[in-house]
Write a protein that holds these residues in place. Sequence first.
Motif, PDB file in Angstrom:
ATOM      1  N   ARG A  18       0.868  -1.188   0.000  1.00  0.00           N
ATOM      2  CA  ARG A  18       0.000   0.000   0.000  1.00  0.00           C
ATOM      3  C   ARG A  18       0.897   1.228   0.000  1.00  0.00           C
ATOM      4  O   ARG A  18       1.694   1.431   0.908  1.00  0.00           O
ATOM      5  CB  ARG A  18      -0.905   0.004   1.228  1.00  0.00           C
ATOM      6  CG  ARG A  18      -1.897   1.134   1.204  1.00  0.00           C
ATOM      7  CD  ARG A  18      -2.974   0.944   2.265  1.00  0.00           C
ATOM      8  NE  ARG A  18      -4.037   1.878   2.053  1.00  0.00           N
ATOM      9  CZ  ARG A  18      -4.205   2.965   2.803  1.00  0.00           C
ATOM     10  NH1 ARG A  18      -3.397   3.222   3.800  1.00  0.00           N
ATOM     11  NH2 ARG A  18      -5.196   3.787   2.546  1.00  0.00           N
ATOM     12  N   ARG A  21       0.751   5.457   3.050  1.00  0.00           N
ATOM     13  CA  ARG A  21       0.936   4.863   4.370  1.00  0.00           C
ATOM     14  C   ARG A  21      -0.057   5.390   5.395  1.00  0.00           C
ATOM     15  O   ARG A  21      -0.370   4.736   6.367  1.00  0.00           O
ATOM     16  CB  ARG A  21       2.360   5.139   4.847  1.00  0.00           C
ATOM     17  CG  ARG A  21       3.377   4.520   3.905  1.00  0.00           C
ATOM     18  CD  ARG A  21       4.746   4.736   4.363  1.00  0.00           C
ATOM     19  NE  ARG A  21       4.989   3.804   5.476  1.00  0.00           N
ATOM     20  CZ  ARG A  21       6.163   3.591   5.983  1.00  0.00           C
ATOM     21  NH1 ARG A  21       7.205   4.233   5.526  1.00  0.00           N
ATOM     22  NH2 ARG A  21       6.328   2.749   6.970  1.00  0.00           N
ATOM     23  N   GLU A  22      -0.511   6.599   5.211  1.00  0.00           N
ATOM     24  CA  GLU A  22      -1.481   7.215   6.123  1.00  0.00           C
ATOM     25  C   GLU A  22      -2.259   8.250   5.324  1.00  0.00           C
ATOM     26  O   GLU A  22      -1.820   8.664   4.251  1.00  0.00           O
ATOM     27  CB  GLU A  22      -0.762   7.873   7.298  1.00  0.00           C
ATOM     28  CG  GLU A  22       0.234   8.925   6.871  1.00  0.00           C
ATOM     29  CD  GLU A  22       1.124   9.400   8.003  1.00  0.00           C
ATOM     30  OE1 GLU A  22       1.534  10.560   7.930  1.00  0.00           O
ATOM     31  OE2 GLU A  22       1.388   8.632   8.928  1.00  0.00           O
ATOM     32  N   THR A  91      11.278   8.475   2.220  1.00  0.00           N
ATOM     33  CA  THR A  91      10.524   7.629   3.147  1.00  0.00           C
ATOM     34  C   THR A  91      11.377   6.416   3.504  1.00  0.00           C
ATOM     35  O   THR A  91      11.283   5.377   2.863  1.00  0.00           O
ATOM     36  CB  THR A  91       9.195   7.165   2.518  1.00  0.00           C
ATOM     37  OG1 THR A  91       8.510   8.309   2.020  1.00  0.00           O
ATOM     38  CG2 THR A  91       8.331   6.461   3.539  1.00  0.00           C
ATOM     39  N   LEU A  94      10.249   2.227   3.870  1.00  0.00           N
ATOM     40  CA  LEU A  94       9.099   1.829   3.080  1.00  0.00           C
ATOM     41  C   LEU A  94       9.505   0.652   2.216  1.00  0.00           C
ATOM     42  O   LEU A  94      10.428   0.738   1.423  1.00  0.00           O
ATOM     43  CB  LEU A  94       8.612   2.971   2.191  1.00  0.00           C
ATOM     44  CG  LEU A  94       7.423   2.639   1.287  1.00  0.00           C
ATOM     45  CD1 LEU A  94       6.187   2.385   2.133  1.00  0.00           C
ATOM     46  CD2 LEU A  94       7.176   3.749   0.311  1.00  0.00           C
TER      47      LEU A  94
END
Length: 111
Positions: A18, A21-22, A91, A94
């Motif tokens: 996904r 992430r948020e 990031t 990840l």
Amino acid sequence: MSFKGQTTNEYCPHCNLRFEREPGFFYVSMFVSYAMNVAEMISASVASYILGLPLVYESLWYYVGILLLTVFIFSPFNYRYSRVILLHWLTPGLGYVPGSGDEDVKLMKTA
């Protein structure tokens, strides 16, 4: 050719990771895109000056037109690659972790 605009996949088609992430994760890519726009506008201005456009008040609107054209032309590039830069460089950590629960999403999509 599609005129719907560019979209980002919610999940990786290969590993089902996904990406967002948020909620609001990709809002940070606007800042990356802003930095890219600034670099492109500076480059276009310097290139215009080197190619012979004088840096005087009378040619101000030529510079403004060149900068607006540069922003317009590079906007699809900036949209896509600001997200790529955010995901891959800005990031840390990840990545796909087997058993993280993303496999359930693939099962739900195929059912």
